[in-house]
Motif scaffolding. Structure first.
Motif, PDB file in Angstrom:
ATOM      1  N   ASN A 147       0.829  -1.206   0.000  1.00 56.23           N
ATOM      2  CA  ASN A 147       0.000   0.000   0.000  1.00 56.23           C
ATOM      3  C   ASN A 147       0.864   1.257   0.000  1.00 56.23           C
ATOM      4  OD1 ASN A 147      -2.613  -1.176   0.031  1.00 56.23           O
ATOM      5  ND2 ASN A 147      -2.354  -1.687   2.178  1.00 56.23           N
ATOM      6  N   VAL A 148       1.957   1.243   0.740  1.00 57.70           N
ATOM      7  CA  VAL A 148       2.845   2.403   0.758  1.00 57.70           C
ATOM      8  C   VAL A 148       3.464   2.623  -0.612  1.00 57.70           C
ATOM      9  CG1 VAL A 148       5.029   3.274   1.703  1.00 57.70           C
ATOM     10  CG2 VAL A 148       3.337   2.255   3.226  1.00 57.70           C
ATOM     11  N   ARG A 149       3.843   1.550  -1.277  1.00 58.78           N
ATOM     12  CA  ARG A 149       4.450   1.674  -2.601  1.00 58.78           C
ATOM     13  C   ARG A 149       3.470   2.310  -3.588  1.00 58.78           C
ATOM     14  NH1 ARG A 149       5.247  -3.161  -3.168  1.00 58.78           N
ATOM     15  NH2 ARG A 149       7.300  -3.215  -2.180  1.00 58.78           N
ATOM     16  N   THR A 153       4.003   6.012  -5.209  1.00 62.67           N
ATOM     17  CA  THR A 153       4.091   6.097  -6.669  1.00 62.67           C
ATOM     18  C   THR A 153       3.161   7.170  -7.206  1.00 62.67           C
ATOM     19  OG1 THR A 153       4.707   3.763  -6.847  1.00 62.67           O
ATOM     20  CG2 THR A 153       3.829   4.816  -8.824  1.00 62.67           C
ATOM     21  N   ARG A 154       1.924   7.209  -6.705  1.00 65.04           N
ATOM     22  CA  ARG A 154       1.002   8.262  -7.114  1.00 65.04           C
ATOM     23  C   ARG A 154       1.502   9.630  -6.669  1.00 65.04           C
ATOM     24  NH1 ARG A 154      -3.951   8.620  -5.152  1.00 65.04           N
ATOM     25  NH2 ARG A 154      -4.654   9.666  -7.045  1.00 65.04           N
ATOM     26  N   PHE A 155       2.161   9.662  -5.525  1.00 75.10           N
ATOM     27  CA  PHE A 155       2.686  10.924  -5.011  1.00 75.10           C
ATOM     28  C   PHE A 155       3.737  11.507  -5.960  1.00 75.10           C
ATOM     29  CE2 PHE A 155       5.256  13.687  -2.384  1.00 75.10           C
ATOM     30  CZ  PHE A 155       4.346  14.295  -1.544  1.00 75.10           C
ATOM     31  N   ASP A 156       4.472  10.650  -6.652  1.00 78.45           N
ATOM     32  CA  ASP A 156       5.566  11.101  -7.514  1.00 78.45           C
ATOM     33  C   ASP A 156       5.161  11.291  -8.968  1.00 78.45           C
ATOM     34  OD1 ASP A 156       7.380  11.150  -5.412  1.00 78.45           O
ATOM     35  OD2 ASP A 156       7.951   9.049  -5.701  1.00 78.45           O
ATOM     36  N   THR A 157       3.945  10.948  -9.341  1.00 78.73           N
ATOM     37  CA  THR A 157       3.532  11.034 -10.741  1.00 78.73           C
ATOM     38  C   THR A 157       2.608  12.232 -10.956  1.00 78.73           C
ATOM     39  OG1 THR A 157       1.713   9.497 -10.296  1.00 78.73           O
ATOM     40  CG2 THR A 157       3.769   8.562 -11.125  1.00 78.73           C
ATOM     41  N   PHE A 158       2.636  12.727 -12.173  1.00 81.76           N
ATOM     42  CA  PHE A 158       1.805  13.876 -12.551  1.00 81.76           C
ATOM     43  C   PHE A 158       0.528  13.355 -13.214  1.00 81.76           C
ATOM     44  CE2 PHE A 158       0.437  17.128 -15.553  1.00 81.76           C
ATOM     45  CZ  PHE A 158       0.503  18.278 -14.775  1.00 81.76           C
ATOM     46  N   PRO A 159      -0.663  13.959 -12.968  1.00 80.87           N
ATOM     47  CA  PRO A 159      -0.907  15.178 -12.177  1.00 80.87           C
ATOM     48  C   PRO A 159      -1.263  14.938 -10.724  1.00 80.87           C
ATOM     49  CG  PRO A 159      -2.876  14.595 -13.377  1.00 80.87           C
ATOM     50  CD  PRO A 159      -1.856  13.544 -13.726  1.00 80.87           C
TER      51      PRO A 159
END
Length: 229
Positions: A147-149, A153-159
């Motif tokens: 779940n953290v991964r 991952t969403r935290f680092d991707t745009f938008p």
């Protein structure tokens, strides 16, 4: 006039779509965050139970004659640091549990030398409970880190990264240990099997030892029968 109306409608549609997308991404971040927190609470509960079991193991082991007190002291100290790390976050908890795993490995290595301890019913029961607890912690750790991964991952991707910044979301910590030697929980299954192996009897002096499936190099000769009269 019609062109102005069309432009206004397009602007309104773009705004509605943008707000809807922002809301959807924000809500997904919130759900993921709650899932991560819930999965960590499950791990924390099992860690507390593990620490209680370790405390009981130490108390049972104190009754063993001449059990190495230095080994017990290291386990007690490492357990105390792990208990104190509750609430400090997965990273700090992982470091404390790493030290505790190392102390437990030494403890069980020494315990193999005490058959009276390993034959104790309370010790065996606690050992079985430890195995079950370690299995649940390992499963919970995999679920939590997965779940953290996904969240990071969403935290680092745009938008979605823009939504994370606007929503004041922060990256989550993994729960892991740094030392590959103790990355897995101590394996308790079969830890004391050597104490239960059958002992091969020592042959009388002057006779060779016969192992199962082998024959002695110089088998004793049977004297010949006397001739018939």
């Amino acid at each position: 006039m019609d062109a102005v109306l069309v432009t206004v409608l397009l602007v309104v549609a773009v705004v509605v779509i943008a707000v809807g997308a922002f809301t959807a991404m924000y809500n997904k971040f919130a759900r993921q965050r709650n899932t991560i927190e819930e999965s960590w609470r499950q791990i924390d509960v099992e860690l507390q139970r593990r620490h209680d079991l370790i405390g009981n193991l130490v108390e049972v082991s104190r009754a063993a004659a001449r059990f190495e007190q230095d080994t017990l002291a290291r386990v007690v100290q490492a357990r105390g640091r792990a208990v104190a790390a509750h609430g400090a976050g997965p990273a700090a908890q992982g470091q404390a549990e790493q030290q505790l795993n190392g102390a437990l490995a030494s403890f069980f290595a020494v315990a193999e030398q005490y058959p009276t301890l390993t034959a104790n019913q309370n010790f065996r029961y606690l050992q079985e409970q430890m195995v079950e607890c370690e299995d649940r912690i390992a499963a919970g750790r995999r679920f939590y880190n997965g779940n953290v991964r996904a969240f990071n991952t969403r935290f680092d991707t745009f938008p979605s990264s823009l939504v994370a910044s606007a929503g004041k979301f922060g990256k989550k910590e993994y729960y892991e240990v740094d030392d590959p030697g103790v990355r897995a929980a101590p394996a308790l299954h079969g830890a004391f099997d050597l104490l239960n192996e059958p002992v091969t009897p020592t042959p009388p002096l002057g006779q060779p030892m016969i192992q199962h499936g082998t024959m002695p190099e110089n088998p004793p000769q049977t004297p010949p029968a006397p001739p018939l009269q």
